[in-house]
Design a protein around this motif. Structure first.
Motif, PDB file in Angstrom:
ATOM      1  N   ARG A   1       2.141   0.494   2.106  1.00 47.87           N
ATOM      2  CA  ARG A   1       0.458   0.765   2.296  1.00 47.87           C
ATOM      3  C   ARG A   1      -0.034   1.345   0.919  1.00 47.87           C
ATOM      4  O   ARG A   1       0.622   1.473  -0.093  1.00 47.87           O
TER       5      ARG A   1
ATOM      6  N   ASP B   1       8.328   9.458   9.090  1.00 44.60           N
ATOM      7  CA  ASP B   1       7.854   8.036   8.755  1.00 44.60           C
ATOM      8  C   ASP B   1       8.577   7.882   7.092  1.00 44.60           C
ATOM      9  O   ASP B   1       8.363   7.038   6.530  1.00 44.60           O
TER      10      ASP B   1
ATOM     11  N   HIS C   1      -0.919  11.309   9.691  1.00 49.33           N
ATOM     12  CA  HIS C   1      -1.246   9.908  10.371  1.00 49.33           C
ATOM     13  C   HIS C   1      -1.580  10.075  11.779  1.00 49.33           C
ATOM     14  O   HIS C   1      -0.854  10.931  12.260  1.00 49.33           O
TER      15      HIS C   1
END
Ligand code: ZN
Length: 280
Positions: free
Chosen positions: A173, A162, A70
């Motif tokens: 998500r 994360d 990410h």
């Protein structure tokens, strides 16, 4: 228009580098990279490049690792390679994502973080040795398929990327796998970490408590979804009952991060649930 703040206060061996993105003066989001014993874990986001590199000039990193692909974890990979000749190390799949981040990065995330230029990563080994510490690389898929945590067994330090984020997540998500997240949380809890370094929260002093609360929350949520569907509630009704009304995050992210994704992830796993109902 975009502003960026960076906060770094040396404090023993493990040093969080907290970065905050602002738009029109409004803080949008924060992320922590970590610097420990010459090892830089994550490279922040592209909008913060100049100040991040200025800080790295004083820290002299020797090894760089990405927790996953990410853009708030890999945003300055290219510049770090260019300036210091360091090839960031990551899960093998990260390499493919970073060949062209513009292919997968939604517009709102570009607005918050900036879009990283294409870059390369090297493949992580199962261990990373620094001058004083040994870090085990723990594959922890779920948040993304290339997510890894680092664990220093002698100190009990867990760098959780994360994976944890918060005890009670209300959103998921589209590409996240909630069951893999639960498995990965159990995997790192089995290590009995003494301190957790979370990309979102910074230092978590009671990691076992936090990890167990999150596992329990997600498992209870699954039970709630199953119970709701047995009672004949629609996915939307189950969502309202378990996560409350409204889904602003879903609105602002065009459905990429939403309550709906979280509820549907559990429903899709129920063999008896008619898939036609997921349209609601
Ligand atoms: Zn992430």
């Amino acid at each position: 228009m975009n502003r960026f703040s960076i906060h770094f206060k040396p404090n023993g061996y493990v040093n969080p580098i907290r970065m905050t993105s602002q738009f029109l003066g409004i803080p949008l989001y924060k992320v922590n990279a970590f610097f420990v014993d010459g090892l830089l874990i994550d490279t922040g986001f592209t909008f913060g490049r100049d100040r991040f590199l200025k800080l790295l000039d004083t820290l002299h990193p020797e090894i760089v690792v990405n927790a996953h692909h990410h853009e708030d974890h890999t945003g300055n990979n290219f510049s770090i390679r260019e300036k210091y000749g360091l090839l960031p190390l990551a899960h093998p799949r990260t390499f493919f994502y970073l060949q062209d981040p513009s292919q997968w990065l939604p517009w709102y995330r570009r607005l918050v973080w900036g879009c990283p230029p294409p870059s390369e990563t090297g493949e992580l080994d199962s261990k990373i040795q620094t001058k004083h510490f040994l870090f085990l690389v723990i594959p922890t898929p779920g948040h993304s398929d290339d997510h890894v945590c680092l664990y220093e067994p002698n100190e009990g330090w867990l760098f959780s990327g994360d994976l944890f984020l918060s005890e009670q997540m209300k959103y998921l998500r589209e590409e996240e796998n909630v069951f893999s997240i639960i498995d990965s949380l159990k995997k790192v809890a089995a290590l009995h970490p003494k301190k957790m370094f979370c990309s979102f929260n910074g230092v978590v002093d009671q990691p076992m408590d936090a990890l167990h609360k999150k596992i329990e929350y997600l498992e209870n949520l699954q039970k709630g979804v199953e119970e709701g569907s047995r009672q004949g509630l629609s996915p939307r009704e189950i969502q309202r009952r378990l996560l409350g009304i409204g889904d602003q995050m879903g609105f602002f992210t065009a459905g990429e991060i939403s309550k709906k994704n979280l509820i549907h992830a559990f429903i899709k796993n129920m063999p008896e649930y008619p898939s036609a109902l997921l349209g609601g």
